[in-house]
Design a protein around this motif. Structure first.
Motif, PDB file in Angstrom:
ATOM      1  N   VAL A   1     -23.626 -12.484 -11.954  1.00  0.00           N
ATOM      2  CA  VAL A   1     -23.878 -13.140 -13.245  1.00  0.00           C
ATOM      3  C   VAL A   1     -25.349 -13.028 -13.648  1.00  0.00           C
ATOM      4  CG1 VAL A   1     -23.872 -15.365 -14.467  1.00  0.00           C
ATOM      5  CG2 VAL A   1     -21.952 -14.750 -12.989  1.00  0.00           C
TER       6      VAL A   1
ATOM      7  N   HIS B   1     -27.208 -20.582 -17.179  1.00  0.00           N
ATOM      8  CA  HIS B   1     -26.336 -19.470 -17.572  1.00  0.00           C
ATOM      9  C   HIS B   1     -25.218 -19.295 -16.549  1.00  0.00           C
ATOM     10  CE1 HIS B   1     -24.936 -15.599 -18.965  1.00  0.00           C
ATOM     11  NE2 HIS B   1     -25.258 -15.047 -17.808  1.00  0.00           N
ATOM     12  N   TYR B   2     -25.553 -19.376 -15.276  1.00  0.00           N
ATOM     13  CA  TYR B   2     -24.562 -19.256 -14.214  1.00  0.00           C
ATOM     14  C   TYR B   2     -23.521 -20.373 -14.325  1.00  0.00           C
ATOM     15  CZ  TYR B   2     -22.724 -19.084  -9.410  1.00  0.00           C
ATOM     16  OH  TYR B   2     -21.914 -19.015  -8.311  1.00  0.00           O
TER      17      TYR B   2
ATOM     18  N   GLU C   1     -22.695 -22.176 -16.980  1.00  0.00           N
ATOM     19  CA  GLU C   1     -21.877 -21.971 -18.185  1.00  0.00           C
ATOM     20  C   GLU C   1     -20.840 -20.876 -17.960  1.00  0.00           C
ATOM     21  OE1 GLU C   1     -24.872 -21.113 -21.087  1.00  0.00           O
ATOM     22  OE2 GLU C   1     -25.501 -23.213 -21.232  1.00  0.00           O
ATOM     23  N   THR C   2     -21.225 -19.831 -17.247  1.00  0.00           N
ATOM     24  CA  THR C   2     -20.298 -18.737 -16.953  1.00  0.00           C
ATOM     25  C   THR C   2     -19.184 -19.212 -16.031  1.00  0.00           C
ATOM     26  OG1 THR C   2     -22.071 -17.118 -17.222  1.00  0.00           O
ATOM     27  CG2 THR C   2     -20.112 -16.393 -16.031  1.00  0.00           C
TER      28      THR C   2
ATOM     29  N   LYS D   1     -16.140 -20.646 -17.554  1.00  0.00           N
ATOM     30  CA  LYS D   1     -15.268 -19.722 -18.273  1.00  0.00           C
ATOM     31  C   LYS D   1     -14.383 -18.890 -17.344  1.00  0.00           C
ATOM     32  CE  LYS D   1     -18.859 -19.119 -21.759  1.00  0.00           C
ATOM     33  NZ  LYS D   1     -19.821 -18.155 -22.310  1.00  0.00           N
TER      34      LYS D   1
ATOM     35  N   VAL E   1     -17.704  -9.868 -13.248  1.00  0.00           N
ATOM     36  CA  VAL E   1     -17.571 -11.102 -14.013  1.00  0.00           C
ATOM     37  C   VAL E   1     -17.473 -10.787 -15.496  1.00  0.00           C
ATOM     38  CG1 VAL E   1     -18.769 -13.229 -14.697  1.00  0.00           C
ATOM     39  CG2 VAL E   1     -18.718 -12.546 -12.293  1.00  0.00           C
ATOM     40  N   GLN E   2     -18.307  -9.878 -15.974  1.00  0.00           N
ATOM     41  CA  GLN E   2     -18.297  -9.523 -17.397  1.00  0.00           C
ATOM     42  C   GLN E   2     -16.960  -8.930 -17.814  1.00  0.00           C
ATOM     43  OE1 GLN E   2     -20.654 -10.441 -19.508  1.00  0.00           O
ATOM     44  NE2 GLN E   2     -19.347  -9.686 -21.141  1.00  0.00           N
TER      45      GLN E   2
ATOM     46  N   LEU F   1     -14.446 -11.728 -18.055  1.00  0.00           N
ATOM     47  CA  LEU F   1     -14.678 -12.542 -19.254  1.00  0.00           C
ATOM     48  C   LEU F   1     -14.193 -11.816 -20.511  1.00  0.00           C
ATOM     49  CD1 LEU F   1     -18.195 -14.048 -18.518  1.00  0.00           C
ATOM     50  CD2 LEU F   1     -15.983 -15.210 -18.421  1.00  0.00           C
TER      51      LEU F   1
END
Length: 78
Positions: free
Chosen positions: A12, A28-29, A31-32, A35, A49-50, A53
């Motif tokens: 991430v 940021h981590y 919040e990720t 999701k 991860v991307q 998502l």
């Protein structure tokens, strides 16, 4: 689990020296994590991860629980 948690963090935030990790990176981590689906590595082997998502719009999976997120955050803070 500890190693996989740190690998997830690096996926991430990126592979940074510890001294360069900021509070914004941790936010940021976190919040990720909110999701991400449960058992991401089992359900989506080989996906970043991307990529997971981006797939989220196509599939609906239960999200990580609060206790799982807290545990993953503790790994990073340790």
């Amino acid at each position: 689990m500890f190693r996989s948690g740190l690998k997830l963090f690096m996926d991430v935030v990126g592979d940074k020296p510890i001294g360069e990790i900021t509070k914004a990176d941790i936010r940021h981590y976190q919040e990720t994590l909110h999701k991400l689906p449960t058992s991401m590595t089992v359900k989506f082997p080989g996906k970043s991860v991307q990529e997971v998502l981006e797939m989220d719009n196509e599939i609906t999976q239960p999200k990580l629980s609060k206790s799982s997120i807290d545990k993953l955050l503790r790994y990073v803070k340790g």
